[in-house]
Design a protein around this motif. Sequence first.
Motif, PDB file in Angstrom:
ATOM      1  N   VAL A 109       1.814  -8.584  -5.706  1.00 22.93           N
ATOM      2  CA  VAL A 109       1.056  -7.777  -4.743  1.00 22.93           C
ATOM      3  C   VAL A 109       0.970  -6.370  -5.330  1.00 22.93           C
ATOM      4  CG1 VAL A 109       0.970  -6.849  -2.403  1.00 22.93           C
ATOM      5  CG2 VAL A 109       1.799  -9.175  -2.789  1.00 22.93           C
ATOM      6  N   MET A 110      -0.233  -5.938  -5.624  1.00 22.73           N
ATOM      7  CA  MET A 110      -0.428  -4.728  -6.421  1.00 22.73           C
ATOM      8  C   MET A 110      -1.285  -3.707  -5.687  1.00 22.73           C
ATOM      9  SD  MET A 110      -1.604  -4.623 -10.419  1.00 22.73           S
ATOM     10  CE  MET A 110      -3.399  -4.716 -10.224  1.00 22.73           C
ATOM     11  N   VAL A 111      -0.897  -2.441  -5.814  1.00 19.54           N
ATOM     12  CA  VAL A 111      -1.705  -1.328  -5.322  1.00 19.54           C
ATOM     13  C   VAL A 111      -2.480  -0.770  -6.507  1.00 19.54           C
ATOM     14  CG1 VAL A 111      -1.656   1.000  -4.337  1.00 19.54           C
ATOM     15  CG2 VAL A 111      -0.148  -0.778  -3.423  1.00 19.54           C
ATOM     16  N   PHE A 112      -3.753  -0.476  -6.282  1.00 17.15           N
ATOM     17  CA  PHE A 112      -4.607   0.030  -7.353  1.00 17.15           C
ATOM     18  C   PHE A 112      -5.663   0.945  -6.756  1.00 17.15           C
ATOM     19  CE2 PHE A 112      -6.100  -3.980  -5.702  1.00 17.15           C
ATOM     20  CZ  PHE A 112      -7.447  -3.779  -5.477  1.00 17.15           C
ATOM     21  N   ASN A 245      -6.578   1.590 -13.530  1.00 12.00           N
ATOM     22  CA  ASN A 245      -6.570   1.853 -12.084  1.00 12.00           C
ATOM     23  C   ASN A 245      -5.293   1.396 -11.397  1.00 12.00           C
ATOM     24  OD1 ASN A 245      -9.322   2.342 -12.766  1.00 12.00           O
ATOM     25  ND2 ASN A 245      -9.893   2.026 -10.645  1.00 12.00           N
ATOM     26  N   ILE A 246      -4.387   0.781 -12.120  1.00 16.29           N
ATOM     27  CA  ILE A 246      -3.162   0.265 -11.512  1.00 16.29           C
ATOM     28  C   ILE A 246      -2.273   1.406 -11.025  1.00 16.29           C
ATOM     29  CG2 ILE A 246      -0.996  -0.951 -11.984  1.00 16.29           C
ATOM     30  CD1 ILE A 246      -2.517  -2.756 -13.885  1.00 16.29           C
ATOM     31  N   VAL A 247      -1.755   1.272  -9.815  1.00 20.17           N
ATOM     32  CA  VAL A 247      -0.804   2.228  -9.244  1.00 20.17           C
ATOM     33  C   VAL A 247       0.620   1.682  -9.321  1.00 20.17           C
ATOM     34  CG1 VAL A 247      -0.073   3.433  -7.147  1.00 20.17           C
ATOM     35  CG2 VAL A 247      -2.513   3.271  -7.721  1.00 20.17           C
ATOM     36  N   GLY A 248       0.828   0.434  -8.923  1.00 18.96           N
ATOM     37  CA  GLY A 248       2.165  -0.149  -8.989  1.00 18.96           C
ATOM     38  C   GLY A 248       2.267  -1.442  -8.202  1.00 18.96           C
ATOM     39  N   ARG A 249       3.462  -2.009  -8.191  1.00 20.53           N
ATOM     40  CA  ARG A 249       3.710  -3.291  -7.522  1.00 20.53           C
ATOM     41  C   ARG A 249       4.412  -3.057  -6.194  1.00 20.53           C
ATOM     42  NH1 ARG A 249       8.125  -6.399  -7.342  1.00 20.53           N
ATOM     43  NH2 ARG A 249       9.121  -5.255  -9.049  1.00 20.53           N
ATOM     44  N   ALA A 250       3.825  -3.577  -5.117  1.00 23.01           N
ATOM     45  CA  ALA A 250       4.444  -3.476  -3.787  1.00 23.01           C
ATOM     46  C   ALA A 250       5.636  -4.424  -3.716  1.00 23.01           C
ATOM     47  CB  ALA A 250       3.429  -3.823  -2.709  1.00 23.01           C
ATOM     48  N   PHE A 251       6.763  -3.940  -3.188  1.00 27.68           N
ATOM     49  CA  PHE A 251       7.955  -4.794  -3.185  1.00 27.68           C
ATOM     50  C   PHE A 251       8.708  -4.840  -1.864  1.00 27.68           C
ATOM     51  CE2 PHE A 251       9.584  -0.633  -4.368  1.00 27.68           C
ATOM     52  CZ  PHE A 251      10.839  -0.562  -3.763  1.00 27.68           C
ATOM     53  N   MET A 252       8.446  -3.896  -0.928  1.00 29.62           N
ATOM     54  CA  MET A 252       9.223  -3.926   0.311  1.00 29.62           C
ATOM     55  C   MET A 252       8.496  -3.229   1.448  1.00 29.62           C
ATOM     56  SD  MET A 252      13.187  -2.709   0.988  1.00 29.62           S
ATOM     57  CE  MET A 252      12.799  -0.975   1.226  1.00 29.62           C
ATOM     58  N   ILE A 253       8.685  -3.773   2.666  1.00 31.17           N
ATOM     59  CA  ILE A 253       8.239  -3.103   3.891  1.00 31.17           C
ATOM     60  C   ILE A 253       9.400  -2.230   4.373  1.00 31.17           C
ATOM     61  CG2 ILE A 253       7.473  -3.405   6.278  1.00 31.17           C
ATOM     62  CD1 ILE A 253       6.466  -6.215   5.391  1.00 31.17           C
ATOM     63  N   TRP A 254       9.195  -0.923   4.414  1.00 33.03           N
ATOM     64  CA  TRP A 254      10.304  -0.047   4.803  1.00 33.03           C
ATOM     65  C   TRP A 254      10.204   0.443   6.246  1.00 33.03           C
ATOM     66  CZ3 TRP A 254       9.715   5.132   6.222  1.00 33.03           C
ATOM     67  CH2 TRP A 254       8.486   5.718   5.929  1.00 33.03           C
TER      68      TRP A 254
END
Length: 268
Positions: A109-112, A245-254
């Motif tokens: 699951v990636m943010v971009f 355009n990649i921002v990062g990988r989503a890993f947790m709901i905080w």
Amino acid sequence: MNFALILFVALVITGAIWLVDALTAGRNRPHDAKLPILVDYSKSFFPVILLVFVLRSFLVEPFKIPSGSMLPTLKVGDFILVNKYAYGIRLPILNKKIIEIGQPSHGDVMVFRYPKDPSLDYIKRVIGLPGDTVEYVDKRLVINGKPVELAAAGEYSYVGNGLNYITGQTWHEQLGNHDHIAMTQYGIPPVIPYQVAGDFPYRDNCTYNDQGFKCKVPSGYYFMMGDNRDASNDSRYWGFVPDANIVGRAFMIWWNFGEFSRIGHFIE
């Protein structure tokens, strides 16, 4: 709004004020003397801004989920954390990769940054890697000629603030190392051809019809889709996501104000 740029400007201004004072009037100022208010604020805020800038630029960045395109994995109102170094260290503001660490994998699951408007951040699941052929025909996902493993997971319904009632069929889906839940909706086609943008890069790599689509992912690009498969504005409509355009990988709901039970949930 480019929050990283705002932080950077604030960092430069407060740091410059503190430094100039230290090299000029501050050199002869008594230790217990009261600082000018501008210098005092700059000295107080500079370390805080620096810490936030470093954490947000290189380690972890928070985001809020604005839409239902990732249902049922992510709900509207979920606050998530994104690993900024999972796919390499990038210079803030310039977004230029300087250290290679890892590459996106199937199912991440990636943010971009949205290719058609890089000021907007999008979140979707990585479906196609460079060189892959992605098909979504009759609501069945196929990657490189191999149907993705599915197992029925029951019906799903959701009502959110400002959203219409959503209902559909959910599926356990295996993409790479990710076993997650995807969703198809009743009465919605796998693609709406007339809504497909006609000007995105490598548009000729994709073909469309009423049953679905087929796309060949070009080198240096990724194909992204939402888990809410039939109600997601994603690569099938506006094209491939470039590595830049990649921002990062989503890993947790905080955090989630409406459902505390979601807090601390790791994203598959």
